[in-house]
Design a protein around this motif. Structure first.
Motif, PDB file in Angstrom:
ATOM      1  N   GLU A 285       0.775  -1.258   0.030  1.00 60.79           N
ATOM      2  CA  GLU A 285       0.133   0.037   0.127  1.00 60.79           C
ATOM      3  C   GLU A 285       0.919   1.264   0.073  1.00 60.79           C
ATOM      4  OE1 GLU A 285      -3.656   0.701   2.431  1.00 60.79           O
ATOM      5  OE2 GLU A 285      -2.879  -1.391   3.196  1.00 60.79           O
ATOM      6  N   LEU A 286       0.259   2.122  -0.829  1.00 63.45           N
ATOM      7  CA  LEU A 286       1.178   3.571  -0.706  1.00 63.45           C
ATOM      8  C   LEU A 286       0.757   4.136   0.635  1.00 63.45           C
ATOM      9  CD1 LEU A 286       0.447   4.758  -4.414  1.00 63.45           C
ATOM     10  CD2 LEU A 286       2.383   3.675  -3.548  1.00 63.45           C
ATOM     11  N   PHE A 287       1.679   5.065   0.979  1.00 61.29           N
ATOM     12  CA  PHE A 287       1.397   5.878   2.290  1.00 61.29           C
ATOM     13  C   PHE A 287       0.923   7.081   2.109  1.00 61.29           C
ATOM     14  CE2 PHE A 287       2.911   8.797   5.585  1.00 61.29           C
ATOM     15  CZ  PHE A 287       2.254   8.351   6.692  1.00 61.29           C
ATOM     16  N   ALA A 288       1.315   7.653   0.867  1.00 62.72           N
ATOM     17  CA  ALA A 288       0.714   9.330   0.909  1.00 62.72           C
ATOM     18  C   ALA A 288      -0.506   9.278   0.133  1.00 62.72           C
ATOM     19  CB  ALA A 288       1.882   9.814  -0.205  1.00 62.72           C
ATOM     20  N   GLU A 289      -1.432  10.504   0.326  1.00 62.57           N
ATOM     21  CA  GLU A 289      -2.422  10.394  -0.072  1.00 62.57           C
ATOM     22  C   GLU A 289      -2.431  11.245  -1.366  1.00 62.57           C
ATOM     23  OE1 GLU A 289      -6.298  13.145   1.225  1.00 62.57           O
ATOM     24  OE2 GLU A 289      -4.375  13.840   2.063  1.00 62.57           O
ATOM     25  N   LYS A 290      -1.551  11.775  -1.698  1.00 59.82           N
ATOM     26  CA  LYS A 290      -1.113  12.381  -2.891  1.00 59.82           C
ATOM     27  C   LYS A 290       0.246  12.345  -3.187  1.00 59.82           C
ATOM     28  CE  LYS A 290      -2.614  16.911  -5.178  1.00 59.82           C
ATOM     29  NZ  LYS A 290      -2.856  17.903  -5.181  1.00 59.82           N
ATOM     30  N   PRO A 291       0.706  11.233  -3.833  1.00 60.29           N
ATOM     31  CA  PRO A 291       2.042  10.848  -3.738  1.00 60.29           C
ATOM     32  C   PRO A 291       2.956  11.717  -4.731  1.00 60.29           C
ATOM     33  CG  PRO A 291       0.799   8.843  -4.671  1.00 60.29           C
ATOM     34  CD  PRO A 291      -0.106  10.398  -4.549  1.00 60.29           C
ATOM     35  N   SER A 292       4.130  12.028  -4.263  1.00 60.16           N
ATOM     36  CA  SER A 292       5.009  12.879  -5.035  1.00 60.16           C
ATOM     37  C   SER A 292       5.730  12.279  -6.164  1.00 60.16           C
ATOM     38  CB  SER A 292       6.063  13.638  -3.928  1.00 60.16           C
ATOM     39  OG  SER A 292       7.054  12.821  -3.897  1.00 60.16           O
ATOM     40  N   ASN A 293       6.186  13.099  -7.073  1.00 62.39           N
ATOM     41  CA  ASN A 293       7.181  12.437  -8.100  1.00 62.39           C
ATOM     42  C   ASN A 293       8.471  12.231  -7.883  1.00 62.39           C
ATOM     43  OD1 ASN A 293       4.813  12.677  -9.785  1.00 62.39           O
ATOM     44  ND2 ASN A 293       5.395  14.500 -10.938  1.00 62.39           N
ATOM     45  N   ALA A 294       8.724  12.498  -6.401  1.00 65.38           N
ATOM     46  CA  ALA A 294      10.032  12.607  -6.100  1.00 65.38           C
ATOM     47  C   ALA A 294      10.548  11.265  -5.149  1.00 65.38           C
ATOM     48  CB  ALA A 294      10.597  13.715  -5.198  1.00 65.38           C
ATOM     49  N   VAL A 295       9.525  10.805  -4.507  1.00 61.19           N
ATOM     50  CA  VAL A 295       9.887   9.773  -3.498  1.00 61.19           C
ATOM     51  C   VAL A 295       8.489   9.017  -3.367  1.00 61.19           C
ATOM     52  CG1 VAL A 295       9.621  11.290  -1.581  1.00 61.19           C
ATOM     53  CG2 VAL A 295      10.646   9.101  -1.391  1.00 61.19           C
ATOM     54  N   THR A 296       8.473   7.668  -3.228  1.00 61.26           N
ATOM     55  CA  THR A 296       7.307   6.877  -2.867  1.00 61.26           C
ATOM     56  C   THR A 296       7.484   6.256  -1.594  1.00 61.26           C
ATOM     57  OG1 THR A 296       6.784   6.279  -5.208  1.00 61.26           O
ATOM     58  CG2 THR A 296       5.857   4.868  -3.764  1.00 61.26           C
ATOM     59  N   ALA A 297       6.354   6.647  -0.825  1.00 57.19           N
ATOM     60  CA  ALA A 297       6.585   6.007   0.439  1.00 57.19           C
ATOM     61  C   ALA A 297       5.436   4.753   0.641  1.00 57.19           C
ATOM     62  CB  ALA A 297       6.050   6.979   1.652  1.00 57.19           C
ATOM     63  N   ILE A 298       5.853   3.729   1.075  1.00 52.63           N
ATOM     64  CA  ILE A 298       5.283   2.535   1.052  1.00 52.63           C
ATOM     65  C   ILE A 298       4.951   2.207   2.598  1.00 52.63           C
ATOM     66  CG2 ILE A 298       5.148  -0.111   0.273  1.00 52.63           C
ATOM     67  CD1 ILE A 298       7.604   0.663  -1.391  1.00 52.63           C
ATOM     68  N   LYS A 299       3.790   1.812   3.037  1.00 53.64           N
ATOM     69  CA  LYS A 299       3.321   1.134   4.113  1.00 53.64           C
ATOM     70  C   LYS A 299       4.228  -0.093   4.407  1.00 53.64           C
ATOM     71  CE  LYS A 299      -1.130   3.260   4.547  1.00 53.64           C
ATOM     72  NZ  LYS A 299      -2.722   3.151   4.542  1.00 53.64           N
ATOM     73  N   VAL A 300       4.548  -0.185   5.558  1.00 54.65           N
ATOM     74  CA  VAL A 300       5.359  -1.702   5.804  1.00 54.65           C
ATOM     75  C   VAL A 300       4.122  -2.645   6.189  1.00 54.65           C
ATOM     76  CG1 VAL A 300       6.841  -2.852   7.382  1.00 54.65           C
ATOM     77  CG2 VAL A 300       7.337  -0.404   6.700  1.00 54.65           C
ATOM     78  N   PRO A 301       4.300  -3.712   5.469  1.00 56.70           N
ATOM     79  CA  PRO A 301       3.190  -4.652   5.721  1.00 56.70           C
ATOM     80  C   PRO A 301       3.528  -5.370   6.953  1.00 56.70           C
ATOM     81  CG  PRO A 301       4.551  -5.465   3.723  1.00 56.70           C
ATOM     82  CD  PRO A 301       5.095  -4.102   4.560  1.00 56.70           C
TER      83      PRO A 301
END
Lengths: 382, 382
Positions: A285-301
């Motif tokens: 799952e992605l963490f950011a509500e509105k993800p940036s083009n610079a970095v992707t934050a992923i929720k740790v399963p």
């Protein structure tokens, strides 16, 4: 037992990978900074920066980390007791708040849940409730959460008031569109170890006429970061500039100019979409509500120890991701696609995820994430 | 017409020549700063710095020019209204005064004629007249005049009071003996583009326990230069460090450690004596009452246009000397013998003077200055 060679892949949102051509520019003979020869070099970099900041204003460079340019903004725009609105939607928004407090501002802190973006309506409301606000501080890409904020919309609101809008674009500039003059952003701060593909040590700041008028009147104690000195000396420097970093800045800005800023933005957009597609295909799952083009934050399963995973990837495979900072420690993994990166760097990142997650207790189907990322690239025709 | 190849000889008191081995260290892959791998590297540099500062205190590094570390000293040691004594014996003493004023100190300015050194008795007198003085700011080598100040004597005086002694050793450290702990100097600030043989962009500051106690209580607004953050994070950095400059710092400090600090001091002493002998043999006059081992300031002889001479040497022969700053513009020529220099660099400097002065209307006997410099080296057995 078979072994692989460990090669290093820097996938952190700063520092970012530095092209060998830029590294070698920094290895050129250091020359004296008070010479016409040096001034020509610095001037070339400064002219290129205007294009990359999308502004006709001067862009000043200072030897410091990006935080130095943030401090320059606060120290030069506020006087003690001045009212300031700062958006705290992550660690770097928090830094604006800390800086405003350090400089004795009356701070209106807009707290946004980390992972969410700030709604421009919230800023509008805060400005209506505080019509004597001198400055609004926010962040283009909040590196700590991977969220991009709607700067264009915010600028439309702030521009109707007497307040100035200050944007921390340290990790966001070049990865996300930002048109300083067209959007009426008053102050943009940046650092070179992100989209500019350089080693850290140099910060940049550009200010509109509206902001410069406030700078002249600010009563805060300041010296090294006193924008008045930079303006007076432009295109020269008030203090010894980091000569070899300026060589690198010439190279970096020429490379970016040649690529063309729209292409730079597009490259980052496509890389981020491919990363997100790969991540989602692995049921992450992605963490950011509105993800940036610079970095992707992923929720740790659930069940995965992010610290151990990140350490393993770094020490055994040479893949450097980052975890969460402060309250997000252990909760997210961040993969940067920022600066000197292209499609195969994304393939490496997703492949590393696929092969490592199985080792750390989260079952994924090998190749599935890479396939999804490849589809994005193929569909985009790159 | 016959032509020579123009090679470049940087003989300015900062930046100074950078050895190719140090330049290439800076071209190594940038790694992420929040990793144990990076911390090991930074820690090695910081440990070496203790030896080179001759102290057991922590030495903090910050991405900035040397002025940043000077600001750190002022911002962290003074609170608004605090009394400070600052010695103004040149452009860099003047900078201490400007910084004290910028931070709202009650400044006792000790004006010393530029070219003279500050007598320790003057500081004693000023401290007796102002027993509530919080800090005394002075300069080891005043780069603008080529004068060295008697820091050991001054420290003996200040140490008997509650005030702390702050020394700008930016161009002086390594060229002149400075034993921070043994002499009881409370604060030493430095930059890397001088004796450390590095490109500019990194500043250093070390503080005694006596100074650290004051830092904790200071009420000045500060953030990027807040020493408390550096102390809290040591040996890590509060903000993104200039990673590649730290690689270079490891190399530089290891080279200096291997040479041995006494040998580094002796090398600079001998180079400065040879320079002075050469200059005097050409019937030129020294400007500094007490000349430093870092830079030799020469009075411009009547009839010679220093600006033209310096420009000619730089643009035609690649020899980069510097002229005077502020009130000394046109009045002195400065030849640095600082950092990565050895005896033949001095021979080049004197030879360049001999061959150029004749062109600019001051008659000198060719070879006479070089002979005098050579005699110094031969007599010293180097």
């Amino acid at each position: 037992m078979a072994r692989m060679l460990k090669k290093n892949y820097l996938m952190t949102p700063g520092p970012t990978p530095v092209p060998i051509d830029i590294l070698l520019e920094g290895a050129k003979d250091t020359i004296h900074h008070r010479t016409p020869q040096y001034l020509d070099i610095q001037n070339e970099a400064l002219e290129n920066l205007k294009y990359l900041f999308q502004t006709d204003n001067f862009v000043y460079t200072m030897a410091s980390s990006g935080t130095g340019a943030m401090e320059a903004a606060v120290a030069n725009l506020l006087s003690p007791g001045d009212k300031a609105i700062a958006v705290n939607a992550g660690k770097f928004g928090e830094r604006w708040c800390d800086l405003c407090k350090a400089y004795g501002a009356e701070l209106i802190e807009l707290d946004v849940e980390w992972g969410k973006y700030v709604r421009s309506e919230e800023i509008k409301k805060a400005l209506e409730e505080n019509p004597d606000t001198k400055a609004v501080f926010t962040t283009l890409c909040e590196t700590s959460t991977g969220v991009v904020n709607p700067i264009k919309e915010i600028a439309e609101i702030v521009n109707k008031t007497d307040a100035v809008l200050v944007v921390d674009a340290i990790s966001g500039l070049l990865a996300e569109p930002l048109k300083m003059d067209e959007w009426n952003v008053d102050v943009v701060v940046c650092g070179v170890q992100k989209g500019f593909m350089m080693p850290p040590g140099l910060a940049m700041i550009a200010l509109s006429d509206k902001a410069m008028k406030i700078v002249e009147k600010s009563e805060n104690a300041r010296y090294y970061f006193d924008i008045r000195s930079y303006k007076k000396n432009y295109p020269d420097s008030p203090f010894t500039p980091p000569v070899n970093l300026i060589y690198q800045l010439v190279k970096s800005t020429n490379m970016l100019k040649e690529e063309g800023i729209e292409n730079v933005w597009e490259r980052h957009r496509i890389m981020s979409e491919a990363t997100r597609a790969g991540v989602k295909a692995l049921n992450l799952e992605l963490f950011a509500e509105k993800p940036s083009n610079a970095v992707t934050a992923i929720k740790v399963p659930a069940g995965v120890d992010a610290g151990k995973l990140i350490k393993f990837l770094r020490d055994d495979w040479g893949i450097v991701f980052t975890g969460g900072q402060s309250q997000l420690k252990g909760k997210i993994i961040r993969i940067a696609h920022l600066g000197y990166m292209s499609k195969f760097d994304i393939i490496i990142a997703i492949s590393a995820l696929e092969m490592s997650l199985n080792k750390f207790g989260f079952k994924v189907e090998l190749g599935k994430g890479v396939k999804a990322a490849e589809e994005v690239f193929v569909n985009e025709g790159v």
